[in-house]
Design an enzyme around this catalytic site. Structure first.
Site, mmCIF file in Angstrom:
data_model
loop_
_atom_site.group_PDB
_atom_site.id
_atom_site.type_symbol
_atom_site.label_atom_id
_atom_site.label_comp_id
_atom_site.label_asym_id
_atom_site.label_seq_id
_atom_site.Cartn_x
_atom_site.Cartn_y
_atom_site.Cartn_z
ATOM 1 N N ASP A 94 23.054 88.158 59.622
ATOM 2 C CA ASP A 94 21.633 87.263 60.296
ATOM 3 C C ASP A 94 21.690 87.514 61.715
ATOM 4 O OD1 ASP A 94 21.667 85.721 57.408
ATOM 5 O OD2 ASP A 94 23.526 85.060 58.095
ATOM 6 N N HIS A 102 25.352 80.331 56.055
ATOM 7 C CA HIS A 102 24.636 81.856 55.778
ATOM 8 C C HIS A 102 23.769 81.225 54.412
ATOM 9 C CE1 HIS A 102 23.801 85.644 54.687
ATOM 10 N NE2 HIS A 102 24.101 85.337 53.488
HETATM 11 P P1 NAX Z 1 27.953 93.201 43.539
HETATM 12 O O1 NAX Z 1 27.771 92.376 42.260
HETATM 13 O O2 NAX Z 1 27.479 94.786 43.578
HETATM 14 O O3 NAX Z 1 29.680 93.340 43.554
HETATM 15 C C1 NAX Z 1 30.463 92.280 43.490
HETATM 16 C C2 NAX Z 1 31.673 92.849 42.846
HETATM 17 O O4 NAX Z 1 32.667 91.821 42.945
HETATM 18 C C3 NAX Z 1 31.639 93.227 41.460
HETATM 19 O O5 NAX Z 1 32.068 94.627 41.208
HETATM 20 C C4 NAX Z 1 32.454 92.217 40.748
HETATM 21 O O6 NAX Z 1 33.168 92.871 39.670
HETATM 22 C C5 NAX Z 1 33.686 91.816 41.737
HETATM 23 N N1 NAX Z 1 34.209 90.799 41.646
HETATM 24 C C6 NAX Z 1 33.547 89.463 41.016
HETATM 25 N N2 NAX Z 1 34.447 88.347 40.756
HETATM 26 C C7 NAX Z 1 35.808 88.972 41.536
HETATM 27 C C8 NAX Z 1 36.889 88.595 41.624
HETATM 28 N N3 NAX Z 1 37.246 87.336 41.627
HETATM 29 N N4 NAX Z 1 37.869 89.300 42.285
HETATM 30 C C9 NAX Z 1 37.713 90.675 42.660
HETATM 31 N N5 NAX Z 1 36.220 91.158 42.576
HETATM 32 C C10 NAX Z 1 35.341 90.219 41.706
HETATM 33 O O7 NAX Z 1 27.539 92.392 44.624
HETATM 34 P P2 NAX Z 1 27.471 92.956 46.213
HETATM 35 O O8 NAX Z 1 26.115 93.256 46.232
HETATM 36 O O9 NAX Z 1 28.466 93.721 46.404
HETATM 37 O O10 NAX Z 1 27.779 91.412 46.998
HETATM 38 C C11 NAX Z 1 28.870 91.024 47.108
HETATM 39 C C12 NAX Z 1 28.728 89.384 47.487
HETATM 40 O O11 NAX Z 1 28.131 89.431 49.037
HETATM 41 C C13 NAX Z 1 27.717 88.489 46.888
HETATM 42 O O12 NAX Z 1 28.284 87.219 46.563
HETATM 43 C C14 NAX Z 1 26.529 88.357 47.783
HETATM 44 O O13 NAX Z 1 25.863 87.175 47.524
HETATM 45 C C15 NAX Z 1 27.108 88.372 49.077
HETATM 46 N N6 NAX Z 1 26.362 88.497 50.205
HETATM 47 C C16 NAX Z 1 26.657 88.305 51.370
HETATM 48 C C17 NAX Z 1 25.960 88.348 52.555
HETATM 49 C C18 NAX Z 1 26.462 87.643 53.746
HETATM 50 O O14 NAX Z 1 25.524 87.877 54.834
HETATM 51 N N7 NAX Z 1 27.388 86.866 53.926
HETATM 52 C C19 NAX Z 1 24.838 89.197 52.734
HETATM 53 C C20 NAX Z 1 24.886 90.207 51.577
HETATM 54 C C21 NAX Z 1 25.288 89.681 50.368
HETATM 55 O O15 NAX Z 1 24.255 89.095 49.707
#
Ligand code: NAX
Length: 357
Positions: free
Chosen positions: A159, A187
């Site tokens: 952000d 966030h």
């Molecule tokens: P993806 O869905 O592409 O990847 C997430 C991965 O995490 C998947 O491969 C899944 O199998 C794995 N996973 C789920 N539960 C798990 C666990 N208990 N232990 C280990 N792995 C696990 O998501 P992606 O686009 O990479 O985003 C990841 C996270 O970042 C989401 O929650 C998203 O909302 C968040 N974000 C946060 C941002 C921020 O500024 N703080 C911005 C970007 C993003 O939106």
């Protein structure tokens, strides 16, 4: 040759990690002279995809990568870890309310907080990226009583970078000349991008932008930028999120003269409620962050900061029972009349499951 640093990345087969891991492996996080060991965590169904990531990593022949561990074992993933990027999280499913999302993620971040407490280096630095990032970070730190709470942070750097870039574009200035941006709060769409202290070179930002653009365009643009990317790309921000996570951790680990926005445990600075993870302006040096103090706040800023604080308190309320359980599990065992460790563990899972229903 330096000793290899152990770096944990969760959600390692996901889209953010697909950008993050390769940049860390190339030395963009800790530098080109710091060997690393990558400890990559996925849930069991993601392990196959993760093995593909590991093959590609190997095919890059990165000189700094000494070992790659791919696992679905949480304790192994955090074993002696010095830096942790908690990216993996449960995404919002159809019909899921924010409260459902909070509670589903509470289970994940409780488990990971416990594993960090039990297995990681006591000096570990943790960034939570997975949403809802601030409250997930709070849950992780509450589950790690032997680790200093200042070592758990949530990412609002994306952000911050978004606001910095927008101001540079609007004023036709180099992005590096835009300094002292602040993101306050959560966030989420209640975050408050504050330009009242922003400088562009020698000038105050408000000498170069007008209040109308700031309030009616910049603030909503930064707050809604994630949705704009999903609409355009058909997928959420990934490369820019990975970039921000590296910026956050690199500045924290190696220090910076710039103001940076970080979600950290509130100590009551600026009248923000204590004991929530709230984004503040910080300075980093010697491996620690400090909240920048004594900034003047006008009524507009105070009101916006309160809105985001209110949302974080609501998020905390949604997981209150879990936090109470963490803080005094003995009450649960007294109530149930069962005090041994196995029963305590069962009671914990009962509490999580009750909340997930
Ligand atoms: P993806 O869905 O592409 O990847 C997430 C991965 O995490 C998947 O491969 C899944 O199998 C794995 N996973 C789920 N539960 C798990 C666990 N208990 N232990 C280990 N792995 C696990 O998501 P992606 O686009 O990479 O985003 C990841 C996270 O970042 C989401 O929650 C998203 O909302 C968040 N974000 C946060 C941002 C921020 O500024 N703080 C911005 C970007 C993003 O939106």
């Amino acid at each position: 040759m330096k000793k290899a640093a152990r770096i944990t990345i969760t959600g390692a087969a996901g889209q953010i990690s697909y950008s993050l891991i390769f940049r860390i492996a190339s030395g963009e996080f800790l530098g080109k002279d710091q060997p690393i060991i990558l400890q990559l965590l996925e849930i069991t169904p993601g392990i196959n995809a993760l093995s593909g990531v590991a093959i590609e990593l190997s095919d890059c022949a990165f000189p700094l990568v000494k070992e790659i561990i791919c696992t679905d074992n949480v304790d192994l993933a955090f074993q002696n870890s010095e830096y942790a990027f908690l990216v993996g999280a449960r995404p919002r499913g159809p019909g899921m309310e924010r409260k459902d999302l909070l509670q589903a993620n509470a289970a994940i971040f409780s488990e990971q907080g416990k594993a960090i407490n039990n297995s990681a280096s006591k000096s570990i630095k943790v960034i939570v990226v997975g949403n809802p990032a601030n409250t997930n970070a709070l849950i992780a730190l509450k589950n790690a009583p032997d680790i200093d709470p200042s070592q758990f942070t949530a990412m609002t750097r994306l952000d911050h970078n978004r606001a910095q870039s927008q101001v540079a574009d609007k004023t036709g200035s180099p992005v590096s000349s835009v300094e002292n941006i602040i993101i306050w709060g959560n966030h989420s769409a209640t975050q408050y991008p504050d330009l009242h202290h922003t400088m562009i070179g020698e000038k105050s930002a408000f000498d170069m932008i007008n209040n109308d653009w700031y309030k009616n365009e910049l603030i909503p643009c930064v707050q809604q930028r994630g949705a704009e990317i999903i609409k355009a790309r058909g997928a959420s921000s990934a490369a820019s999120a990975a970039n921000a996570a590296i910026n956050h951790m690199r500045d924290w680990a190696l220090g910076t003269d710039n103001w940076v926005s970080m979600g950290v445990l509130s100590d009551g600075s600026y009248g923000v409620a204590k004991d929530i993870i709230y984004s503040f302006p910080c300075r980093c040096s010697n491996g620690r962050w400090d909240i920048i103090q004594d900034l003047a706040l006008n009524d507009f800023s105070k009101e916006k900061m309160k809105d985001s604080e209110r949302e974080l308190l609501e998020e905390k309320e949604a997981i209150r029972e879990l936090l109470e359980w963490i803080e005094s599990p003995s009450k649960v065992s007294t109530l149930s009349g069962r005090g041994d460790a196995k029963h305590l563990e069962n009671a914990w899972f009962d509490a999580v499951n009750a909340l997930l229903r």
